[in-house]
Design a protein around this motif. Structure first.
Motif, short mmCIF file in Angstrom:
data_model
loop_
_atom_site.label_atom_id
_atom_site.label_comp_id
_atom_site.label_asym_id
_atom_site.label_seq_id
_atom_site.Cartn_x
_atom_site.Cartn_y
_atom_site.Cartn_z
N SER A 265 0.82 -1.22 0.00
CA SER A 265 0.00 0.00 0.00
C SER A 265 0.84 1.25 0.00
N LEU A 266 2.10 1.14 0.37
CA LEU A 266 2.98 2.30 0.42
C LEU A 266 3.16 2.93 -0.95
N GLN A 267 3.07 2.14 -2.01
CA GLN A 267 3.31 2.65 -3.36
C GLN A 267 2.08 3.32 -3.97
N SER A 268 1.03 3.49 -3.19
CA SER A 268 -0.19 4.09 -3.74
C SER A 268 0.01 5.54 -4.14
N TYR A 269 0.97 6.21 -3.51
CA TYR A 269 1.16 7.63 -3.79
C TYR A 269 1.64 7.86 -5.24
N LYS A 270 2.21 6.85 -5.87
CA LYS A 270 2.71 7.03 -7.23
C LYS A 270 1.57 7.28 -8.22
N CYS A 271 0.40 6.74 -7.91
CA CYS A 271 -0.76 7.01 -8.78
C CYS A 271 -1.12 8.49 -8.76
N VAL A 272 -0.93 9.14 -7.60
CA VAL A 272 -1.23 10.57 -7.50
C VAL A 272 -0.25 11.38 -8.32
N LEU A 273 1.01 10.97 -8.36
CA LEU A 273 2.01 11.69 -9.14
C LEU A 273 1.71 11.63 -10.63
N ASN A 274 1.14 10.51 -11.07
CA ASN A 274 0.92 10.31 -12.51
C ASN A 274 -0.47 10.74 -12.97
N SER A 275 -1.24 11.39 -12.11
CA SER A 275 -2.62 11.72 -12.45
C SER A 275 -2.80 13.15 -12.95
N LYS A 276 -1.72 13.91 -13.07
CA LYS A 276 -1.86 15.32 -13.47
C LYS A 276 -2.46 15.44 -14.87
N ALA A 277 -1.94 14.68 -15.82
CA ALA A 277 -2.45 14.77 -17.19
C ALA A 277 -3.92 14.35 -17.27
N SER A 278 -4.29 13.32 -16.52
CA SER A 278 -5.69 12.87 -16.53
C SER A 278 -6.61 13.92 -15.94
N GLU A 279 -6.19 14.56 -14.86
CA GLU A 279 -7.01 15.59 -14.23
C GLU A 279 -7.20 16.79 -15.16
N GLU A 280 -6.13 17.22 -15.81
CA GLU A 280 -6.25 18.37 -16.71
C GLU A 280 -7.13 18.04 -17.91
N SER A 281 -7.01 16.84 -18.43
CA SER A 281 -7.85 16.44 -19.57
C SER A 281 -9.32 16.37 -19.17
N MET A 282 -9.61 15.78 -18.02
CA MET A 282 -10.99 15.68 -17.56
C MET A 282 -11.59 17.05 -17.27
N ALA A 283 -10.80 17.94 -16.66
CA ALA A 283 -11.29 19.29 -16.37
C ALA A 283 -11.59 20.05 -17.65
N ASN A 284 -10.76 19.87 -18.66
CA ASN A 284 -11.00 20.54 -19.95
C ASN A 284 -12.26 20.02 -20.61
N PHE A 285 -12.47 18.72 -20.59
CA PHE A 285 -13.68 18.15 -21.18
C PHE A 285 -14.92 18.48 -20.36
N ALA A 286 -14.77 18.56 -19.04
CA ALA A 286 -15.93 18.83 -18.19
C ALA A 286 -16.51 20.21 -18.44
N ARG A 287 -15.70 21.17 -18.90
CA ARG A 287 -16.21 22.51 -19.18
C ARG A 287 -17.20 22.52 -20.34
N TRP A 288 -17.12 21.52 -21.21
CA TRP A 288 -18.01 21.47 -22.37
C TRP A 288 -19.32 20.74 -22.06
N GLU A 289 -19.41 20.11 -20.93
CA GLU A 289 -20.60 19.30 -20.63
C GLU A 289 -21.73 20.16 -20.07
N PRO A 290 -22.97 19.80 -20.36
CA PRO A 290 -24.11 20.51 -19.76
C PRO A 290 -24.28 20.10 -18.30
N ALA A 291 -25.22 20.75 -17.64
CA ALA A 291 -25.50 20.40 -16.24
C ALA A 291 -25.99 18.96 -16.15
N HIS A 292 -25.43 18.22 -15.22
CA HIS A 292 -25.83 16.82 -15.04
C HIS A 292 -25.62 16.44 -13.58
N GLY A 293 -26.55 15.66 -13.07
CA GLY A 293 -26.44 15.21 -11.68
C GLY A 293 -26.40 16.38 -10.71
#
Length: 476
Positions: A265-293
């Motif tokens: 479980s100690l190596q779980s932090y590496k997923c956080v280091l590698n998630s920057k590109a995914s977060e930026e891509s999702m945030a960019n796509f989320a701006r185009w989505e209509p209101a949901h949920g």
């Protein structure tokens, strides 16, 4: 012995028995057969492993399987413009543009599909409009100057659009649209020089592109939609939980309280280091989505990126702590025992703060217990600071002697033996980053997104309001 008729060679061994010797030809055939069997077995095993991994991927996330089905359905429906004569007569050969549009714009998330569809429609319309206008101007200047005007306009617009792609804002939101603009303008302007009915051709291509994009949007939003905003909303608190778990596991492992599960479980932090590109891509796509949920149209998705950045700043400290694990056996036990309680307490309180913040983000409720958790973390910081200040008393240790008149020798512990543990006390920096960055960003997100109040607080406010109304009525 042997002859031309294929008599086998044999030799007599020491015990009196005979042994047949295989010929070189037999050895060659056997080796070739073994190699062929090995190749076939390896090929079958690789195919089997590939199918197994594909099956596991579909079982872990069935939405990927449904996405494949959605793409197949969209392509099957849009291909009807070729197969059905009434539809084909309406759009003609340009129906292939609808098929190409579905292939290139259909993305996994709704936001990704909307991003590409809207960029493609706007860029196609703008490029086609400009190409028709410049073609009309060039055609009225004479056949001699027409190719020069069209070529110069193509050079200027293509160069300017390509340069705009280097601008960060344009690259983040309209990079695909810039590419489609250059492609459409080039096709219309170049082909318009040899085509008589340019307006009709442009109308057919634009209409088929609109058909393809609308089909993608409807299929993506209606059939098992995958919202980029929801994915980002789930990813950020999940990374925060991994951060808290890695922090606890790191401290437990250093002081000898961990096991094999802790080390994994100690190596779980590496997923956080590698998630920057995914977060930026999702945030960019989320701006185009209509209101949901639970998300409005202008939900503050940028705040999630700031929370992710503050999480990674804490991960850098944890990565520093993990580097101390290799030298943990070099630290004297007296020093480790002196700081163990304070480090464990600070680790526990810091991870509690992170988990409380993760719960706040995931449930979209305003933090209630966060002030208490931060106060406990501050107390643990003061405790560790006091233990570090008293560490100097353990570095200088007097030696006991039997004769009273003999001067006492003083043993000074080497500083190199203490540095790894003092470096491990960088937990203080982790706690400060949590308090200054992460807590602040989550509170700003709760304020901007208007997180709901907890039920207990709402009930308390209602009771107080009822009591105030009752007192006001009594006064009247």
């Amino acid at each position: 012995m042997s002859n031309k008729n294929g008599v086998e060679w044999s030799i007599r061994v020491g015990d009196g028995s005979s042994m047949v010797l295989e010929t070189e030809h037999t050895h060659g055939v056997t080796r070739l057969w073994d190699r062929l069997k090995g190749l076939v077995v390896r090929f079958v095993m690789r195919v089997w492993m590939f199918l197994k991994k594909a099956w596991d991927l579909g079982v872990d996330d069935p939405r990927k399987f449904f996405h494949c089905l959605k793409v197949g359905v969209a392509l099957m429906v849009v291909s009807l413009f070729y197969y059905m004569r009434p539809l084909y007569d309406g759009v003609g050969v340009s129906a292939i543009w609808a098929v190409m549009t579905v292939v290139v714009v259909f993305e996994y998330t709704v936001g990704g599909t909307l991003y590409k569809c809207l960029n493609r429609i706007c860029a196609t319309f703008l490029a086609g409009f400009l190409a028709l206008g410049i073609h009309w101007i060039a055609s009225h200047t004479g056949h001699q100057f027409e190719p020069y005007i069209m070529g110069i306009s193509l050079f200027i617009l293509a160069s300017a659009t390509t340069f705009s792609r280097f601008i960060p804002v344009v690259k983040a939101r309209y990079d695909y649209g810039c590419t489609i603009f250059i492609l459409t303008y080039s096709l219309v302007s170049v082909s318009g020089y040899r085509v008589d009915h340019l307006l009709h051709m442009a109308h057919e291509r634009l209409s088929t592109i609109i058909i393809g994009t609308c089909l993608c949007i409807i299929t993506s939003m209606v059939v098992f939609p995958v919202w980029a905003g929801l994915e980002l909303h789930l990813l950020v608190p999940r990374n925060m939980d991994k951060l808290a778990k890695s922090l606890d596991c790191c401290v437990d492992d250093y002081f000898g309280h961990g096991d094999e599960e802790t080390k994994k479980s100690l190596q779980s932090y590496k997923c956080v280091l590698n998630s920057k590109a995914s977060e930026e891509s999702m945030a960019n796509f989320a701006r185009w989505e209509p209101a949901h949920g639970r998300f409005n149209f202008r939900h503050p998705w940028k705040k999630y990126l700031k929370i992710g950045a503050s999480s990674r700043s804490c991960v850098y400290c944890i990565e520093t702590l993990t580097s101390c694990l290799a030298s943990k056996n070099q630290v004297p036990e007296s020093i480790k025992n002196h700081l163990e309680s304070a480090c464990m307490n600070l680790s526990s309180s810091s991870s509690n703060v992170i988990r409380e913040l993760a719960t706040t983000v995931s449930t979209m409720t305003r933090p209630v217990k966060i002030n208490i958790a931060v106060k406990d973390m501050k107390n643990a910081v003061r405790e560790l600071q006091n233990d570090l200040k008293s560490l100097s008393d353990l570095l200088i240790q007097p030696n006991d002697h039997e004769e009273k008149n003999e001067p006492k020798d003083i043993t000074i512990m080497p500083l190199l033996d203490v540095i790894p543990l003092v470096s491990f006390a960088s937990l203080l920096e982790t706690a400060s980053r949590i308090e200054e960055n992460m807590v602040k960003e989550v509170e700003e997100l709760a304020e901007s997104a208007q997180f709901k109040q907890p039920e207990d607080e709402v009930k308390l406010k209602k009771i107080v309001s009822d009591e105030e109304n009752a007192i006001a009525l009594q006064r009247v």
